[in-house]
Enzyme design. Structure first.
Site, PDB file in Angstrom:
ATOM      1  N   LYS A   1      41.523  53.314  26.670  1.00 56.94           N
ATOM      2  CA  LYS A   1      41.405  51.928  26.197  1.00 56.94           C
ATOM      3  C   LYS A   1      41.372  51.854  24.676  1.00 56.94           C
ATOM      4  O   LYS A   1      42.058  51.037  24.073  1.00 56.94           O
ATOM      5  CB  LYS A   1      40.107  51.271  26.725  1.00 56.94           C
ATOM      6  CG  LYS A   1      40.047  51.117  28.220  1.00 56.94           C
ATOM      7  CD  LYS A   1      38.839  50.264  28.629  1.00 56.94           C
ATOM      8  CE  LYS A   1      37.484  50.833  28.217  1.00 56.94           C
ATOM      9  NZ  LYS A   1      37.130  52.094  28.874  1.00 56.94           N
TER      10      LYS A   1
ATOM     11  N   ARG B   1      31.550  44.592  30.938  1.00 61.01           N
ATOM     12  CA  ARG B   1      31.388  45.770  31.785  1.00 61.01           C
ATOM     13  C   ARG B   1      30.564  45.457  33.027  1.00 61.01           C
ATOM     14  O   ARG B   1      30.326  46.352  33.834  1.00 61.01           O
ATOM     15  CB  ARG B   1      30.663  46.855  30.989  1.00 61.01           C
ATOM     16  CG  ARG B   1      31.556  47.998  30.512  1.00 61.01           C
ATOM     17  CD  ARG B   1      30.670  48.884  29.703  1.00 61.01           C
ATOM     18  NE  ARG B   1      31.071  50.228  29.515  1.00 61.01           N
ATOM     19  CZ  ARG B   1      31.688  50.685  28.433  1.00 61.01           C
ATOM     20  NH1 ARG B   1      32.081  49.862  27.496  1.00 61.01           N
ATOM     21  NH2 ARG B   1      31.912  51.966  28.307  1.00 61.01           N
TER      22      ARG B   1
ATOM     23  N   ARG C   1      37.870  65.728  24.742  1.00 60.63           N
ATOM     24  CA  ARG C   1      38.032  64.767  23.642  1.00 60.63           C
ATOM     25  C   ARG C   1      37.168  65.169  22.443  1.00 60.63           C
ATOM     26  O   ARG C   1      36.035  65.584  22.603  1.00 60.63           O
ATOM     27  CB  ARG C   1      37.617  63.369  24.116  1.00 60.63           C
ATOM     28  CG  ARG C   1      37.666  62.321  23.011  1.00 60.63           C
ATOM     29  CD  ARG C   1      37.701  60.932  23.560  1.00 60.63           C
ATOM     30  NE  ARG C   1      36.414  60.460  24.059  1.00 60.63           N
ATOM     31  CZ  ARG C   1      36.221  59.226  24.531  1.00 60.63           C
ATOM     32  NH1 ARG C   1      37.217  58.374  24.576  1.00 60.63           N
ATOM     33  NH2 ARG C   1      35.038  58.866  24.968  1.00 60.63           N
TER      34      ARG C   1
ATOM     35  N   ARG D   1      31.578  63.632  21.052  1.00 64.97           N
ATOM     36  CA  ARG D   1      30.586  62.567  21.265  1.00 64.97           C
ATOM     37  C   ARG D   1      29.512  63.067  22.210  1.00 64.97           C
ATOM     38  O   ARG D   1      29.801  63.730  23.202  1.00 64.97           O
ATOM     39  CB  ARG D   1      31.278  61.346  21.893  1.00 64.97           C
ATOM     40  CG  ARG D   1      31.857  60.398  20.881  1.00 64.97           C
ATOM     41  CD  ARG D   1      32.668  59.317  21.507  1.00 64.97           C
ATOM     42  NE  ARG D   1      32.016  58.606  22.608  1.00 64.97           N
ATOM     43  CZ  ARG D   1      32.526  57.528  23.203  1.00 64.97           C
ATOM     44  NH1 ARG D   1      33.680  57.054  22.813  1.00 64.97           N
ATOM     45  NH2 ARG D   1      31.889  56.931  24.182  1.00 64.97           N
TER      46      ARG D   1
ATOM     47  N   ARG E   1      28.561  58.285  33.508  1.00 67.81           N
ATOM     48  CA  ARG E   1      29.280  57.089  33.031  1.00 67.81           C
ATOM     49  C   ARG E   1      30.290  56.606  34.071  1.00 67.81           C
ATOM     50  O   ARG E   1      30.485  55.413  34.249  1.00 67.81           O
ATOM     51  CB  ARG E   1      29.985  57.401  31.696  1.00 67.81           C
ATOM     52  CG  ARG E   1      28.998  57.503  30.533  1.00 67.81           C
ATOM     53  CD  ARG E   1      29.613  58.203  29.336  1.00 67.81           C
ATOM     54  NE  ARG E   1      30.687  57.444  28.731  1.00 67.81           N
ATOM     55  CZ  ARG E   1      31.624  57.984  27.949  1.00 67.81           C
ATOM     56  NH1 ARG E   1      31.615  59.293  27.716  1.00 67.81           N
ATOM     57  NH2 ARG E   1      32.543  57.236  27.410  1.00 67.81           N
TER      58      ARG E   1
END
Ligand code: AMP
Length: 215
Positions: free
Chosen positions: A13, A88, A127, A160, A171
């Site tokens: 996203k 969300r 990532r 992160r 998550r």
């Protein structure tokens, strides 16, 4: 255009939103980025959000809706906006409707970027992000320079805190329970447009753009 990008964490996203917002000349509003900036600056909002974020949970709706209401009321949003990571939850979506009604505005489309779960876990654990300019890397498909510095600005690259495998799974569970119902919510309103996110960045971008041309 007034748009929402919906999809699980790691669907791409943020990457797509950056390009779309440049192409469409509308602000990219990422609640995740807003919270991360607040945490980095040590503001009261950051202190409130940090514990939830580190645990892979959602920041409470009233806090999140408050920052979005403030952001959407700024003048740069009058020509449109691209929401990334908000709403969300169904209560957030309902609150967004109220905010837009107060501004005499309405949504044009909700793009759902769809990616299988095993692809997401692989993507997120690989990532890496530049701490200075925010450029997003992937250890396999878009690696940073061999010295571990950002190719764009030379800044330090880090993972992160919420991209560790355990937090990623948490998550995803939060996504399934709280965010996925929004797909049906927006489908019923006739706003939902589905895009496959399981290909390279350019292909997903082109497909999204084609979908938006028909809105
Ligand atoms: P993101 O970068 O969009 O994955 O967001 C990172 C984290 O920020 C999430 O795991 C949540 O803890 C928090 N967050 C971002 N957007 C929202 C939202 N709309 N509602 C609640 N929490 C959010």
């Amino acid at each position: 255009m007034r748009l929402i990008l919906l999809g699980p964490p790691g669907a791409g996203k943020g990457t797509q939103a950056e390009r779309l917002s440049k192409e469409l000349r509308i602000p990219h509003i990422s609640t995740g980025d807003m919270f991360r900036e607040a945490v980095a600056s040590g503001s009261p909002l950051g202190l409130q959000a940090k514990g939830f974020m580190d645990a892979g949970q959602l920041v409470p709706d009233d806090v999140t809706v408050g920052i979005v209401r403030e952001r959407l009321s700024r003048s740069d949003c009058r020509k449109g906006f691209l929401l990334d990571g908000f709403p969300r939850t169904v209560p957030q979506a309902e609150a967004l409707e109220e905010i837009l009604a107060d501004l005499s505005e309405s949504l044009d489309a909700v793009i759902s970027i769809e990616v299988p779960e095993d692809v997401i876990v692989r993507r997120l654990s690989q990532r890496r992000v530049c701490g200075d300019c925010g450029t997003i890397y992937h250890l396999e498909t878009k690696p940073p320079a061999p010295n571990g510095k950002c190719n764009v600005c030379g800044g330090d690259i880090f993972q992160r805190a919420d991209d560790s495998e355990e937090t990623v799974r948490k998550r995803l569970e939060v996504y399934r329970l709280q965010t996925e119902p929004l797909i049906r919510y927006y489908e019923k309103k006739g706003l939902l447009r589905r895009v496959s996110g399981d290909s390279d960045i350019e292909t997903v971008f082109e497909e999204t753009f084609r979908v938006l041309e028909r809105v």
